[in-house]
Design a protein around this motif. Structure first.
Motif, mmCIF file in Angstrom:
data_model
loop_
_atom_site.group_PDB
_atom_site.id
_atom_site.type_symbol
_atom_site.label_atom_id
_atom_site.label_comp_id
_atom_site.label_asym_id
_atom_site.label_seq_id
_atom_site.Cartn_x
_atom_site.Cartn_y
_atom_site.Cartn_z
ATOM 1 N N ASN A 155 47.127 98.995 18.858
ATOM 2 C CA ASN A 155 48.329 98.150 18.790
ATOM 3 C C ASN A 155 49.589 98.974 18.616
ATOM 4 O O ASN A 155 50.648 98.634 19.162
ATOM 5 C CB ASN A 155 48.195 97.134 17.657
ATOM 6 C CG ASN A 155 47.106 96.105 17.923
ATOM 7 O OD1 ASN A 155 46.732 95.872 19.080
ATOM 8 N ND2 ASN A 155 46.586 95.500 16.870
ATOM 9 N N CYS A 156 49.482 100.067 17.872
ATOM 10 C CA CYS A 156 50.626 100.963 17.710
ATOM 11 C C CYS A 156 51.060 101.544 19.045
ATOM 12 O O CYS A 156 52.253 101.530 19.391
ATOM 13 C CB CYS A 156 50.276 102.078 16.730
ATOM 14 S SG CYS A 156 51.534 103.368 16.576
ATOM 15 N N ARG A 200 52.606 98.860 21.243
ATOM 16 C CA ARG A 200 53.970 98.535 20.812
ATOM 17 C C ARG A 200 54.960 99.582 21.305
ATOM 18 O O ARG A 200 56.079 99.255 21.733
ATOM 19 C CB ARG A 200 54.039 98.433 19.284
ATOM 20 C CG ARG A 200 53.471 97.151 18.704
ATOM 21 C CD ARG A 200 53.899 96.966 17.253
ATOM 22 N NE ARG A 200 53.477 98.071 16.401
ATOM 23 C CZ ARG A 200 52.321 98.126 15.759
ATOM 24 N NH1 ARG A 200 51.442 97.129 15.885
ATOM 25 N NH2 ARG A 200 52.012 99.156 14.986
ATOM 26 N N GLN A 252 55.649 99.018 24.937
ATOM 27 C CA GLN A 252 56.551 97.882 25.132
ATOM 28 C C GLN A 252 57.979 98.247 24.719
ATOM 29 O O GLN A 252 58.952 97.918 25.415
ATOM 30 C CB GLN A 252 56.049 96.688 24.325
ATOM 31 C CG GLN A 252 56.794 95.393 24.602
ATOM 32 C CD GLN A 252 56.145 94.207 23.914
ATOM 33 O OE1 GLN A 252 55.429 94.360 22.921
ATOM 34 N NE2 GLN A 252 56.376 93.009 24.433
ATOM 35 N N LYS A 253 58.088 98.940 23.589
ATOM 36 C CA LYS A 253 59.402 99.321 23.077
ATOM 37 C C LYS A 253 60.172 100.191 24.065
ATOM 38 O O LYS A 253 61.398 100.052 24.208
ATOM 39 C CB LYS A 253 59.223 100.058 21.748
ATOM 40 C CG LYS A 253 60.512 100.565 21.113
ATOM 41 C CD LYS A 253 60.216 101.295 19.812
ATOM 42 C CE LYS A 253 61.479 101.852 19.190
ATOM 43 N NZ LYS A 253 61.200 102.574 17.906
#
Length: 410
Positions: free
Chosen positions: A119-120, A123, A126-127
């Motif tokens: 998930n990190c 993210r 996506q960021k």
């Protein structure tokens, strides 16, 4: 590299994702796209460490760290000066992910859940506007005259990119690398690394799951020997001592067609004469007790009884009844046991491969191909493999990081 350039990362595993998110973060002018052939990215991260994700190893000395790699040790020595386990820890901590160290040096997220790492990374993608395409199989990469690349994608339109990172992971099949040979690169024949040893005779089959904390495994008539925990499986032996031995001997065992003999010391680092004296003392002090009763050696009772049986000692015999020959035979079973191995077991989803792109064809300071400009490599597609314990992920983070640092250069 000029603005608005397009970067393709082929492979959505640890190395590919790390290369992609760091490229996009460090060079916001670049448009980064990950192509993953399967339906899920980071699948190996998900299952690593029994689903906990063994992120790296707690060894913050590049020279010591590099010695854990049967292939790539010399080259990684200097790569770790750029990005080593301490940097991995900091990278994840900066994103709110704390890692913990276990007694054997392996490092895991404090959540004990690989989803924390996945998930990190997602993210971060996506960021920094990294596009991720699953089920996009890149079948060919064709350099153009102006040093761009045409990516041929199965059942999709071809796309043009200005630079490409190959992070497709390892494979035990030579055919998997054929498309890379078309890019002028040669291939070191891939063979399995990190596998369990299968017994020719299943003498411990009913004892699967029993482990010894301190043992050693040696391939007979060779210098391949490692110590550590040993785990009995339905088929033979596994555990760190076996996996380390398989890694260092990967090519030798491939040439032997996985038919060989091992010597096992179940009481490492004890020597035969030390164990024999202990057994004689047991005979004197426990004369009236049965041989199955012992409290000297750190061996589970069921396994101890099996050693007695292999030494032709009935578990109900009294210690006083054991002959010197039986003491000698039991000593051999404990510290110099020989087992014929016929075959191996590799875990399909967690396999590690020795082989791939030769490191002398890569600029290890930048991870760029020395044959094709603007073509980079990261992860296990390279002829790099480490022993068990977080080392293979660390080489993925390191090579992905170095590629990201340099792919945005002029």
């Amino acid at each position: 590299m000029p603005n608005s350039q397009k970067i393709a990362v082929v492979g959505g595993g640890a190395a590919g994702f790390f290369a992609a998110v760091n490229t996009a973060r460090l060079h916001p002018n670049l448009q980064v796209t990950i192509f993953e052939k399967s339906r899920e990215v980071l699948s190996k991260v998900r299952i690593s460490g029994g689903g906990r994700c063994n992120v790296t190893h707690h060894c913050f000395d590049p020279e010591v760290m590099s010695k854990a790699y049967p292939r790539g040790s010399r080259e990684l020595r200097w790569a770790f000066e750029q990005f080593q386990p301490a940097d991995t820890v900091s990278w994840f901590e900066d994103r709110g992910i704390d890692l913990k160290t276990e007694d054997d040096g392996r490092m895991f997220p404090t959540t004990d859940d690989s989803a924390t790492i996945i998930n990190c990374l997602k993210r971060e993608a996506q960021k920094h506007n990294v596009d991720v395409y699953n089920r996009y199989r890149v079948e060919a990469i064709t350099p153009t005259k102006n040093q761009q690349f045409i990516l041929s994608i199965k059942k999709q339109e071809s796309q043009i990119f200005d630079a490409v990172v190959i992070a497709t992971g390892g494979s035990n099949r030579r055919s998997t690398y054929q498309w890379l040979e078309e890019l002028e690169h040669s291939i070191v024949e891939p063979v399995p690394s990190l596998f369990t040893f299968n017994f020719k005779e299943k003498i411990f089959e009913d004892l699967a799951g029993i482990a010894i904390e301190h043992g050693s495994v040696n391939i007979k008539d060779t210098s391949f020997e490692h110590h550590g925990p040993i785990l009995i499986t339905h088929w033979g032996l596994s555990g760190p001592a076996v996996l380390k031995t398989s890694a260092w001997a990967a090519r030798y065992l491939h040439n032997q067609e996985y038919s060989f003999t091992i010597n096992v010391n179940w009481l490492h680092p004890n020597k035969p004469h030390e164990v024999q004296e202990e057994l004689k003392t047991l005979r004197e002090k426990n004369a009236r007790k049965t041989a199955q009763k012992q409290n000297v050696f750190p061996i589970p009772n069921r396994l101890w009884i099996r050693f007695l049986e292999l030494a032709n000692i009935a578990p109900t015999m009294r210690w006083a009844e054991l002959s010197n020959q039986q003491i000698h035979d039991l000593t051999q079973e404990l510290v110099n046991a020989q087992y014929d191995i016929e075959g191996k077991t590799t875990y399909k989803d967690e396999f590690v491969t020795s082989g791939g792109i030769p490191l002398d064809e890569i600029n290890m300071g930048t991870m760029e191909s020395q044959k094709v400009p603007n073509l980079y490599f990261a992860g296990e597609v390279l002829n790099i493999d480490g022993i068990t314990g977080g080392y293979n992920f660390q080489s993925a983070w390191t090579t992905g990081w170095i590629a990201a640092q340099n792919i945005g250069g002029e």
